[in-house]
Design an enzyme around this catalytic site. Structure first.
Site, short mmCIF file in Angstrom:
data_model
loop_
_atom_site.label_atom_id
_atom_site.label_comp_id
_atom_site.label_asym_id
_atom_site.label_seq_id
_atom_site.Cartn_x
_atom_site.Cartn_y
_atom_site.Cartn_z
N ASP A 1 -3.60 8.12 8.27
CA ASP A 1 -4.30 7.22 9.18
C ASP A 1 -3.29 6.60 10.13
OD1 ASP A 1 -3.02 5.34 7.59
OD2 ASP A 1 -4.82 4.83 6.43
N SER B 1 0.78 -1.24 0.00
CA SER B 1 0.00 0.00 0.00
C SER B 1 0.81 1.28 0.00
CB SER B 1 -0.94 0.03 1.22
OG SER B 1 -0.19 0.09 2.40
N HIS C 1 -0.33 5.13 7.34
CA HIS C 1 0.06 5.68 6.05
C HIS C 1 0.30 7.18 6.11
CE1 HIS C 1 -2.43 2.06 5.06
NE2 HIS C 1 -1.37 1.82 4.33
#
Length: 346
Positions: A319, A43, A322
């Site tokens: 978050d 990610s 990230h």
């Protein structure tokens, strides 16, 4: 091992990957500038490969800064892939799943990264890095990319993180240090395979300081990093550095493989946040209203169950794990001042 389990359990929420040093200096000429970027990993590099129904990255408020709506990135805006593409002066490569929808965009390369994956199978039932490389090989076999295309390309590899959660879940008898070595060995195999497909330069990100993620700094009210977790990260990075150094020693030009020192670049931003216009370095910008929710959560009546900070541009983390676009931009600028990125060019 029991003491390490709480530390490694943080990987259960990681949709990320990944210290190292520059390996060899390579001087670029205009004729040598790469024209394509191929991306593998998780990610920290994914720009939209996961299906909309299976990831919060497709829900508000993700993508609020860029492109203005959810687009599959695990941030409010741009991620590492976008900044590496910017440095190469190419468009950010399209996600693999959109290759047939946007065929004209394949000329800039392709992004095979899927959030939550690792070099081995993880808790996320998505293509691991071996399968991601299979995707590129398949495209080459079908002449989507030629040998010349590959010669003029760079690969970005975002690695690790999620493999460790899988390791802890299986209660393997193998020790942690031994497993870290196994992850690095598979990473080395992957790098060799990407090179064998014809890619000119392969860039692999080192693990960033995971002990500084909001998930780990929360017990100290987002004030201090977890040094024990970061010590584990340094073991991973030391072994990665050794592996990449050996690979370069075994190649003719001795500059095919490069480590992006994300650990030092992250830490530099944390140590001097005001230099990068960062006011909140460990506190996440977007969080669930309680531990039962996360950024992007809604209830059965579609009522928001998260809150967002007033100014994402001043926060490093979006978050719990990230970075924001501002965070990635700060890291990108630090990598540039460290003269790390110039070695991506030929």
């Amino acid at each position: 091992m029991k003491q390490l389990f709480p530390i490694l359990s943080l990987f259960l929420i990681l949709y990320l990957s990944v210290s190292g040093q520059r390996v060899v200096q390579a001087k670029a000429s205009p004729q040598q500038r790469p024209t394509k970027l191929f991306v593998f990993g998780d990610s920290y590099a994914d720009t939209g490969n996961i299906q909309r129904a299976f990831s919060n990255s497709w829900k508000d408020p993700y993508g609020a800064t860029f492109p203005g709506k959810p687009a599959g990135r695990f941030s409010d805006g741009r991620v590492l892939t976008d900044y590496i593409a910017k440095y190469l002066k190419v468009k950010s490569p399209i996600p693999y799943r959109l290759r047939k929808v946007m065929p004209k965009q394949v000329k800039y390369g392709m992004n095979f990264a899927f959030g939550g994956t690792g070099v081995f199978n993880t808790l996320a039932p998505l293509p691991n890095m071996t399968t991601q490389i299979d995707f590129l090989q398949h495209l080459i076999q079908h002449k989507v990319y030629t040998a010349l295309d590959l010669t003029n390309s760079v690969a970005l590899v975002s690695v690790a993180g999620n493999d460790y959660v899988r390791f802890m879940q299986t209660n393997a008898s193998q020790g942690l240090a031994s497993f870290v070595a196994t992850v690095i060995n598979q990473t080395r195999t992957n790098l060799i395979r990407i090179k064998g497909l014809g890619v000119k330069k392969i860039v692999v990100g080192a693990l960033q300081p995971l002990g500084c993620l909001p998930q780990m700094t929360a017990p100290t009210s987002f004030q201090r990093c977890n040094d024990t977790t970061n010590a584990m990260v340094l073991l991973h990075n030391a072994l990665l550095n050794q592996a990449v150094t050996r690979l370069n020693q075994q190649t003719k030009d001795r500059s095919s493989f490069l480590i992006l020192n994300l650990f030092d670049s992250f830490m530099s931003v944390f140590n001097h946040p005001s230099t990068h216009n960062i006011r909140s370095k460990f506190t996440p910008c977007c969080v669930g209203v309680s531990s039962n929710y996360s950024c992007g959560s809604v209830d059965m009546n579609n009522v928001k169950k998260y809150r967002v900070c007033d100014d994402p541009k001043s926060a490093f983390f979006w978050d719990l794990v990230h970075p924001t676009q501002a965070g990635w931009h700060a890291v990108y600028n630090k990598l540039r001042t460290m003269n790390a990125l110039q070695h991506i060019l030929y």
